[in-house]
Write an enzyme that holds these catalytic residues in place. Sequence first.
Site, PDB file in Angstrom:
ATOM      1  N   HIS A  16      -9.947   4.237   9.641  1.00  0.00           N
ATOM      2  CA  HIS A  16      -9.177   3.012   9.379  1.00  0.00           C
ATOM      3  C   HIS A  16      -7.728   3.161   9.824  1.00  0.00           C
ATOM      4  O   HIS A  16      -7.109   2.221  10.310  1.00  0.00           O
ATOM      5  CB  HIS A  16      -9.226   2.666   7.882  1.00  0.00           C
ATOM      6  CG  HIS A  16      -8.437   3.611   7.043  1.00  0.00           C
ATOM      7  ND1 HIS A  16      -8.973   4.770   6.523  1.00  0.00           N
ATOM      8  CD2 HIS A  16      -7.130   3.584   6.668  1.00  0.00           C
ATOM      9  CE1 HIS A  16      -8.031   5.417   5.850  1.00  0.00           C
ATOM     10  NE2 HIS A  16      -6.903   4.723   5.920  1.00  0.00           N
ATOM     11  N   TRP A  47       0.854  -1.199   0.000  1.00  0.00           N
ATOM     12  CA  TRP A  47       0.000   0.000   0.000  1.00  0.00           C
ATOM     13  C   TRP A  47       0.882   1.239   0.000  1.00  0.00           C
ATOM     14  O   TRP A  47       1.886   1.294   0.717  1.00  0.00           O
ATOM     15  CB  TRP A  47      -0.890   0.026   1.250  1.00  0.00           C
ATOM     16  CG  TRP A  47      -2.278  -0.507   1.049  1.00  0.00           C
ATOM     17  CD1 TRP A  47      -2.620  -1.820   0.914  1.00  0.00           C
ATOM     18  CD2 TRP A  47      -3.494   0.250   0.981  1.00  0.00           C
ATOM     19  NE1 TRP A  47      -3.971  -1.931   0.764  1.00  0.00           N
ATOM     20  CE2 TRP A  47      -4.544  -0.675   0.799  1.00  0.00           C
ATOM     21  CE3 TRP A  47      -3.796   1.595   1.062  1.00  0.00           C
ATOM     22  CZ2 TRP A  47      -5.872  -0.289   0.691  1.00  0.00           C
ATOM     23  CZ3 TRP A  47      -5.120   1.995   0.962  1.00  0.00           C
ATOM     24  CH2 TRP A  47      -6.139   1.058   0.776  1.00  0.00           C
ATOM     25  N   GLU A  66     -10.854   9.527   5.233  1.00  0.00           N
ATOM     26  CA  GLU A  66     -12.086  10.121   5.762  1.00  0.00           C
ATOM     27  C   GLU A  66     -12.663   9.300   6.912  1.00  0.00           C
ATOM     28  O   GLU A  66     -13.504   9.789   7.661  1.00  0.00           O
ATOM     29  CB  GLU A  66     -13.106  10.244   4.628  1.00  0.00           C
ATOM     30  CG  GLU A  66     -12.696  11.287   3.599  1.00  0.00           C
ATOM     31  CD  GLU A  66     -13.729  11.472   2.512  1.00  0.00           C
ATOM     32  OE1 GLU A  66     -14.680  10.683   2.442  1.00  0.00           O
ATOM     33  OE2 GLU A  66     -13.562  12.418   1.726  1.00  0.00           O
ATOM     34  N   SER A 111       0.018  -2.497   5.572  1.00  0.00           N
ATOM     35  CA  SER A 111       0.723  -2.361   6.848  1.00  0.00           C
ATOM     36  C   SER A 111       0.149  -3.288   7.919  1.00  0.00           C
ATOM     37  O   SER A 111       0.874  -3.749   8.804  1.00  0.00           O
ATOM     38  CB  SER A 111       0.648  -0.912   7.331  1.00  0.00           C
ATOM     39  OG  SER A 111       1.368  -0.082   6.449  1.00  0.00           O
ATOM     40  N   TYR A 112      -1.148  -3.532   7.821  1.00  0.00           N
ATOM     41  CA  TYR A 112      -1.763  -4.418   8.822  1.00  0.00           C
ATOM     42  C   TYR A 112      -1.095  -5.793   8.830  1.00  0.00           C
ATOM     43  O   TYR A 112      -0.992  -6.451   9.871  1.00  0.00           O
ATOM     44  CB  TYR A 112      -3.264  -4.558   8.527  1.00  0.00           C
ATOM     45  CG  TYR A 112      -4.007  -5.341   9.566  1.00  0.00           C
ATOM     46  CD1 TYR A 112      -4.388  -4.744  10.762  1.00  0.00           C
ATOM     47  CD2 TYR A 112      -4.331  -6.683   9.360  1.00  0.00           C
ATOM     48  CE1 TYR A 112      -5.057  -5.469  11.734  1.00  0.00           C
ATOM     49  CE2 TYR A 112      -5.000  -7.408  10.325  1.00  0.00           C
ATOM     50  CZ  TYR A 112      -5.364  -6.802  11.504  1.00  0.00           C
ATOM     51  OH  TYR A 112      -6.022  -7.519  12.462  1.00  0.00           O
ATOM     52  N   ARG A 144       9.020  12.649   4.073  1.00  0.00           N
ATOM     53  CA  ARG A 144       9.784  11.801   4.997  1.00  0.00           C
ATOM     54  C   ARG A 144      10.285  10.514   4.349  1.00  0.00           C
ATOM     55  O   ARG A 144      10.768   9.614   5.016  1.00  0.00           O
ATOM     56  CB  ARG A 144       8.892  11.461   6.214  1.00  0.00           C
ATOM     57  CG  ARG A 144       8.626  12.684   7.080  1.00  0.00           C
ATOM     58  CD  ARG A 144       7.398  12.554   7.939  1.00  0.00           C
ATOM     59  NE  ARG A 144       7.232  13.734   8.791  1.00  0.00           N
ATOM     60  CZ  ARG A 144       6.747  14.912   8.365  1.00  0.00           C
ATOM     61  NH1 ARG A 144       6.359  15.062   7.108  1.00  0.00           N
ATOM     62  NH2 ARG A 144       6.658  15.931   9.194  1.00  0.00           N
ATOM     63  N   CYS A 166       3.188   2.648   5.204  1.00  0.00           N
ATOM     64  CA  CYS A 166       2.692   4.033   5.223  1.00  0.00           C
ATOM     65  C   CYS A 166       1.171   3.998   5.274  1.00  0.00           C
ATOM     66  O   CYS A 166       0.530   3.498   4.343  1.00  0.00           O
ATOM     67  CB  CYS A 166       3.161   4.778   3.972  1.00  0.00           C
ATOM     68  SG  CYS A 166       2.433   6.421   3.829  1.00  0.00           S
ATOM     69  N   VAL A 167       0.622   4.496   6.363  1.00  0.00           N
ATOM     70  CA  VAL A 167      -0.834   4.532   6.527  1.00  0.00           C
ATOM     71  C   VAL A 167      -1.272   5.997   6.526  1.00  0.00           C
ATOM     72  O   VAL A 167      -0.964   6.744   7.458  1.00  0.00           O
ATOM     73  CB  VAL A 167      -1.268   3.842   7.838  1.00  0.00           C
ATOM     74  CG1 VAL A 167      -2.796   3.803   7.917  1.00  0.00           C
ATOM     75  CG2 VAL A 167      -0.691   2.443   7.929  1.00  0.00           C
TER      76      VAL A 167
HETATM   77  N1  RBF Z   1      -2.672  -0.264   4.281  1.00  0.00           N
HETATM   78  C1  RBF Z   1      -1.620   0.581   4.320  1.00  0.00           C
HETATM   79  O1  RBF Z   1      -0.485   0.119   4.427  1.00  0.00           O
HETATM   80  N2  RBF Z   1      -1.789   1.938   4.238  1.00  0.00           N
HETATM   81  C2  RBF Z   1      -3.024   2.518   4.151  1.00  0.00           C
HETATM   82  O2  RBF Z   1      -3.110   3.754   4.072  1.00  0.00           O
HETATM   83  C3  RBF Z   1      -4.155   1.650   4.130  1.00  0.00           C
HETATM   84  N3  RBF Z   1      -5.403   2.171   4.056  1.00  0.00           N
HETATM   85  C4  RBF Z   1      -6.467   1.326   4.140  1.00  0.00           C
HETATM   86  C5  RBF Z   1      -7.770   1.855   4.161  1.00  0.00           C
HETATM   87  C6  RBF Z   1      -8.866   1.014   4.296  1.00  0.00           C
HETATM   88  C7  RBF Z   1     -10.234   1.607   4.355  1.00  0.00           C
HETATM   89  C8  RBF Z   1      -8.666  -0.389   4.364  1.00  0.00           C
HETATM   90  C9  RBF Z   1      -9.838  -1.335   4.518  1.00  0.00           C
HETATM   91  C10 RBF Z   1      -7.388  -0.916   4.309  1.00  0.00           C
HETATM   92  C11 RBF Z   1      -6.283  -0.079   4.193  1.00  0.00           C
HETATM   93  N4  RBF Z   1      -4.992  -0.603   4.165  1.00  0.00           N
HETATM   94  C12 RBF Z   1      -3.923   0.240   4.184  1.00  0.00           C
HETATM   95  C13 RBF Z   1      -4.749  -2.044   4.024  1.00  0.00           C
HETATM   96  C14 RBF Z   1      -4.542  -2.782   5.340  1.00  0.00           C
HETATM   97  O3  RBF Z   1      -3.232  -2.527   5.848  1.00  0.00           O
HETATM   98  C15 RBF Z   1      -4.677  -4.301   5.097  1.00  0.00           C
HETATM   99  O4  RBF Z   1      -3.823  -4.705   4.059  1.00  0.00           O
HETATM  100  C16 RBF Z   1      -6.117  -4.728   4.732  1.00  0.00           C
HETATM  101  O5  RBF Z   1      -7.010  -4.179   5.667  1.00  0.00           O
HETATM  102  C17 RBF Z   1      -6.230  -6.254   4.697  1.00  0.00           C
HETATM  103  O6  RBF Z   1      -5.957  -6.823   5.970  1.00  0.00           O
END
Ligand code: RBF
Length: 160
Positions: free
Chosen positions: A97, A31, A94, A65-66, A136, A89-90
Amino acid sequence: MASEHKNLSVFSTENLPDISEKHFAILVAEWNSEVTDPLFSGAYQTLLRFGAKEEFIHVQTVPGSYELSYGAALAAQASHIDAVICIGCVIQGETRHNDYINNAVAHGLTQVSIQYNKPVIFGVLTPNTLQQALDRAGGKHGNKGDEAAITAIKMLGVSF
Ligand code: RBF
């Protein structure tokens, strides 16, 4: 720590331990890859710069990242891995999450580190905007990937 006013990639590199025989795992979230790619490059190049062997740096991507916590657990339980660097990077959206993901990863990585007695480095940016992240990840505030690698090296020198 992170600040708008300081290039964070200025850090002390005195008395770093010898890492020529150390094995590193680098986990990279897919991501926001425009951010995580340069963070990864920074971490990788920094490890090489301070003496790591290319063949001792083990790289694995995860979807988001999760998933870093699970990836870190797999890496940390591998007996040949000495330190784990997690890159992600998360970006705030809006909905909330980002809070859930950031909290889960922060707790997950701490838990893995303690469970396996190995350094597990939190190289996850948690910005409000993409621009803050790019600043960054090799931009005007340095590269947090470099810092993640230096932190891993320093932690390998911690012993009692
Ligand atoms: N993963 C990231 O690494 N960065 C993000 O900004 C990010 N935004 C997400 C937003 C939403 C609404 C969802 C559902 C997931 C997002 N994820 C993001 C993915 C998350 O880390 C993971 O891969 C998924 O939720 C599957 O477990």
